[in-house]
Design a protein around this motif. Sequence first.
Motif, PDB file in Angstrom:
ATOM      1  N   LYS A 160     -23.844  30.157 -49.944  1.00  0.00           N
ATOM      2  CA  LYS A 160     -23.377  30.797 -51.179  1.00  0.00           C
ATOM      3  C   LYS A 160     -22.272  30.015 -51.854  1.00  0.00           C
ATOM      4  O   LYS A 160     -22.257  29.863 -53.081  1.00  0.00           O
ATOM      5  N   PHE A 161     -21.322  29.507 -51.051  1.00  0.00           N
ATOM      6  CA  PHE A 161     -20.131  28.871 -51.615  1.00  0.00           C
ATOM      7  C   PHE A 161     -20.123  27.347 -51.468  1.00  0.00           C
ATOM      8  O   PHE A 161     -19.134  26.708 -51.804  1.00  0.00           O
ATOM      9  N   GLY A 162     -21.214  26.779 -50.966  1.00  0.00           N
ATOM     10  CA  GLY A 162     -21.254  25.332 -50.742  1.00  0.00           C
ATOM     11  C   GLY A 162     -21.042  24.525 -52.006  1.00  0.00           C
ATOM     12  O   GLY A 162     -20.224  23.593 -52.040  1.00  0.00           O
ATOM     13  N   SER A 163     -21.742  24.870 -53.067  1.00  0.00           N
ATOM     14  CA  SER A 163     -21.648  24.108 -54.312  1.00  0.00           C
ATOM     15  C   SER A 163     -20.273  24.252 -54.946  1.00  0.00           C
ATOM     16  O   SER A 163     -19.662  23.251 -55.354  1.00  0.00           O
ATOM     17  N   THR A 185     -12.821  10.442 -48.959  1.00  0.00           N
ATOM     18  CA  THR A 185     -13.392   9.985 -50.221  1.00  0.00           C
ATOM     19  C   THR A 185     -14.508  10.944 -50.625  1.00  0.00           C
ATOM     20  O   THR A 185     -14.939  11.791 -49.835  1.00  0.00           O
ATOM     21  N   TYR A 186     -14.999  10.777 -51.851  1.00  0.00           N
ATOM     22  CA  TYR A 186     -16.135  11.593 -52.277  1.00  0.00           C
ATOM     23  C   TYR A 186     -17.423  11.137 -51.591  1.00  0.00           C
ATOM     24  O   TYR A 186     -18.437  11.854 -51.608  1.00  0.00           O
ATOM     25  N   TRP A 187     -17.399   9.958 -50.998  1.00  0.00           N
ATOM     26  CA  TRP A 187     -18.600   9.456 -50.316  1.00  0.00           C
ATOM     27  C   TRP A 187     -19.077  10.416 -49.235  1.00  0.00           C
ATOM     28  O   TRP A 187     -20.274  10.680 -49.110  1.00  0.00           O
ATOM     29  N   ALA A 188     -18.144  10.927 -48.436  1.00  0.00           N
ATOM     30  CA  ALA A 188     -18.537  11.853 -47.371  1.00  0.00           C
ATOM     31  C   ALA A 188     -19.013  13.181 -47.953  1.00  0.00           C
ATOM     32  O   ALA A 188     -19.952  13.795 -47.438  1.00  0.00           O
ATOM     33  N   ASP A 189     -18.367  13.632 -49.029  1.00  0.00           N
ATOM     34  CA  ASP A 189     -18.833  14.857 -49.679  1.00  0.00           C
ATOM     35  C   ASP A 189     -20.296  14.698 -50.083  1.00  0.00           C
ATOM     36  O   ASP A 189     -21.128  15.572 -49.848  1.00  0.00           O
ATOM     37  N   ARG A 190     -20.581  13.536 -50.676  1.00  0.00           N
ATOM     38  CA  ARG A 190     -21.912  13.306 -51.249  1.00  0.00           C
ATOM     39  C   ARG A 190     -22.988  13.054 -50.196  1.00  0.00           C
ATOM     40  O   ARG A 190     -24.111  13.567 -50.325  1.00  0.00           O
ATOM     41  N   PHE A 191     -22.655  12.283 -49.163  1.00  0.00           N
ATOM     42  CA  PHE A 191     -23.680  11.836 -48.230  1.00  0.00           C
ATOM     43  C   PHE A 191     -23.586  12.452 -46.833  1.00  0.00           C
ATOM     44  O   PHE A 191     -24.455  12.213 -45.994  1.00  0.00           O
ATOM     45  N   VAL A 239     -22.943  17.472 -48.416  1.00  0.00           N
ATOM     46  CA  VAL A 239     -23.988  18.055 -49.258  1.00  0.00           C
ATOM     47  C   VAL A 239     -25.360  18.015 -48.574  1.00  0.00           C
ATOM     48  O   VAL A 239     -26.075  19.024 -48.572  1.00  0.00           O
ATOM     49  N   PRO A 240     -25.792  16.886 -47.964  1.00  0.00           N
ATOM     50  CA  PRO A 240     -27.074  16.904 -47.259  1.00  0.00           C
ATOM     51  C   PRO A 240     -27.125  17.945 -46.131  1.00  0.00           C
ATOM     52  O   PRO A 240     -28.185  18.533 -45.875  1.00  0.00           O
ATOM     53  N   THR A 241     -25.989  18.168 -45.476  1.00  0.00           N
ATOM     54  CA  THR A 241     -25.951  19.202 -44.438  1.00  0.00           C
ATOM     55  C   THR A 241     -26.121  20.579 -45.065  1.00  0.00           C
ATOM     56  O   THR A 241     -26.803  21.455 -44.504  1.00  0.00           O
ATOM     57  N   LEU A 242     -25.528  20.781 -46.238  1.00  0.00           N
ATOM     58  CA  LEU A 242     -25.706  22.045 -46.954  1.00  0.00           C
ATOM     59  C   LEU A 242     -27.151  22.229 -47.404  1.00  0.00           C
ATOM     60  O   LEU A 242     -27.672  23.351 -47.414  1.00  0.00           O
ATOM     61  N   VAL A 243     -27.797  21.127 -47.777  1.00  0.00           N
ATOM     62  CA  VAL A 243     -29.210  21.200 -48.157  1.00  0.00           C
ATOM     63  C   VAL A 243     -30.037  21.721 -46.988  1.00  0.00           C
ATOM     64  O   VAL A 243     -30.920  22.584 -47.155  1.00  0.00           O
ATOM     65  N   ASP A 244     -29.752  21.219 -45.802  1.00  0.00           N
ATOM     66  CA  ASP A 244     -30.460  21.679 -44.603  1.00  0.00           C
ATOM     67  C   ASP A 244     -30.233  23.169 -44.362  1.00  0.00           C
ATOM     68  O   ASP A 244     -31.075  23.843 -43.750  1.00  0.00           O
ATOM     69  N   GLY A 248     -21.461  15.117 -37.770  1.00  0.00           N
ATOM     70  CA  GLY A 248     -21.141  13.921 -36.997  1.00  0.00           C
ATOM     71  C   GLY A 248     -22.258  12.892 -37.068  1.00  0.00           C
ATOM     72  O   GLY A 248     -22.006  11.684 -37.188  1.00  0.00           O
ATOM     73  N   LYS A 249     -23.489  13.350 -37.025  1.00  0.00           N
ATOM     74  CA  LYS A 249     -24.634  12.443 -37.116  1.00  0.00           C
ATOM     75  C   LYS A 249     -24.692  11.773 -38.484  1.00  0.00           C
ATOM     76  O   LYS A 249     -25.003  10.584 -38.604  1.00  0.00           O
ATOM     77  N   ARG A 250     -24.364  12.528 -39.505  1.00  0.00           N
ATOM     78  CA  ARG A 250     -24.394  11.955 -40.854  1.00  0.00           C
ATOM     79  C   ARG A 250     -23.223  11.003 -41.077  1.00  0.00           C
ATOM     80  O   ARG A 250     -23.346  10.024 -41.813  1.00  0.00           O
ATOM     81  N   TYR A 251     -22.090  11.296 -40.486  1.00  0.00           N
ATOM     82  CA  TYR A 251     -20.967  10.358 -40.580  1.00  0.00           C
ATOM     83  C   TYR A 251     -21.330   9.018 -39.946  1.00  0.00           C
ATOM     84  O   TYR A 251     -20.932   7.960 -40.445  1.00  0.00           O
ATOM     85  N   ALA A 252     -22.064   9.055 -38.844  1.00  0.00           N
ATOM     86  CA  ALA A 252     -22.462   7.817 -38.172  1.00  0.00           C
ATOM     87  C   ALA A 252     -23.335   6.954 -39.083  1.00  0.00           C
ATOM     88  O   ALA A 252     -23.306   5.721 -38.997  1.00  0.00           O
TER      89      ALA A 252
END
Length: 261
Positions: free
Chosen positions: A90-93, A122-128, A131-136, A206-210
């Motif tokens: 609900k509040f992710g975006s 940075t915004y890089w982690a927000d974006r990649f 957000v992809p984790t929120l998509v899941d 953590g997996k996405r940060y890697a």
Amino acid sequence: MDLEQRTKELEQLYDAEVIDRMISIEGTMRDYLTNIEKKYLAVEGLIGTGKSTLVRLLATRIGLKPYLEQVDDNDLWKETITQFYKDRKKFGSSTQITLLHMRRAQAEQAKRFPRSTILDRTYWADRFVFVPTLVDEGLPQNEVDYLEGEYEKFRTEFPPVDLLLMLLCKPETANQRVQQRQRSVEMTTDLTTEKLDENHYLVKIGKRYAALPNILKEKKLYEGPIIYINQDTFHVTDGRHTTALLECIAEALNIKVNSSK
């Protein structure tokens, strides 16, 4: 020579030799970064890896202007993140938009500041990562598209990072540190209340940060030097460890240091 190798080298030296190198590297870097050339450094890493602690350390030791995530004295951030952890779908975006506004303000301040700076996140982690984790977890596609558009706009506004410091650690270590720091907005969320398994939020991000460094390179968002810091073994209170890190930073930024190596 990477950070681990340099740390091992320093661990073989007498205390007096380490102190000499520490004094040399700190003085040279402080002079260079405050008086000779402006550089942008950024720190990224999983929640609980010690990003803010490292930013404060480097700001103190080599004269960088720190731009920290406003987590302890910002009521808007507390309200936003509390809602986020209650219902990420609900509040992710709205959470990501709030964070983007904060990062925009910090980016502008960093670019206007006359000396070298260091960014906590940075915004890089927000974006990649986030957000992809929120998509899941079910973030609607129209909200994802809107966020992507905002991130793409911010791409040209973001400071040109000269060096990225990536903090690495096991999810177990991150979870333990989150528990230890006792932030009120985190202690009643699934960060601390749920069992640490493959479905835990820390494990997912953590997996996405890697994968983040490779994503940045593929998308040509950042192709500069990266220093990987293993927070399972690196200790900011250990003079040998911090001296090794400063020497790695100097090498990555092509800062010439006179020392008795």
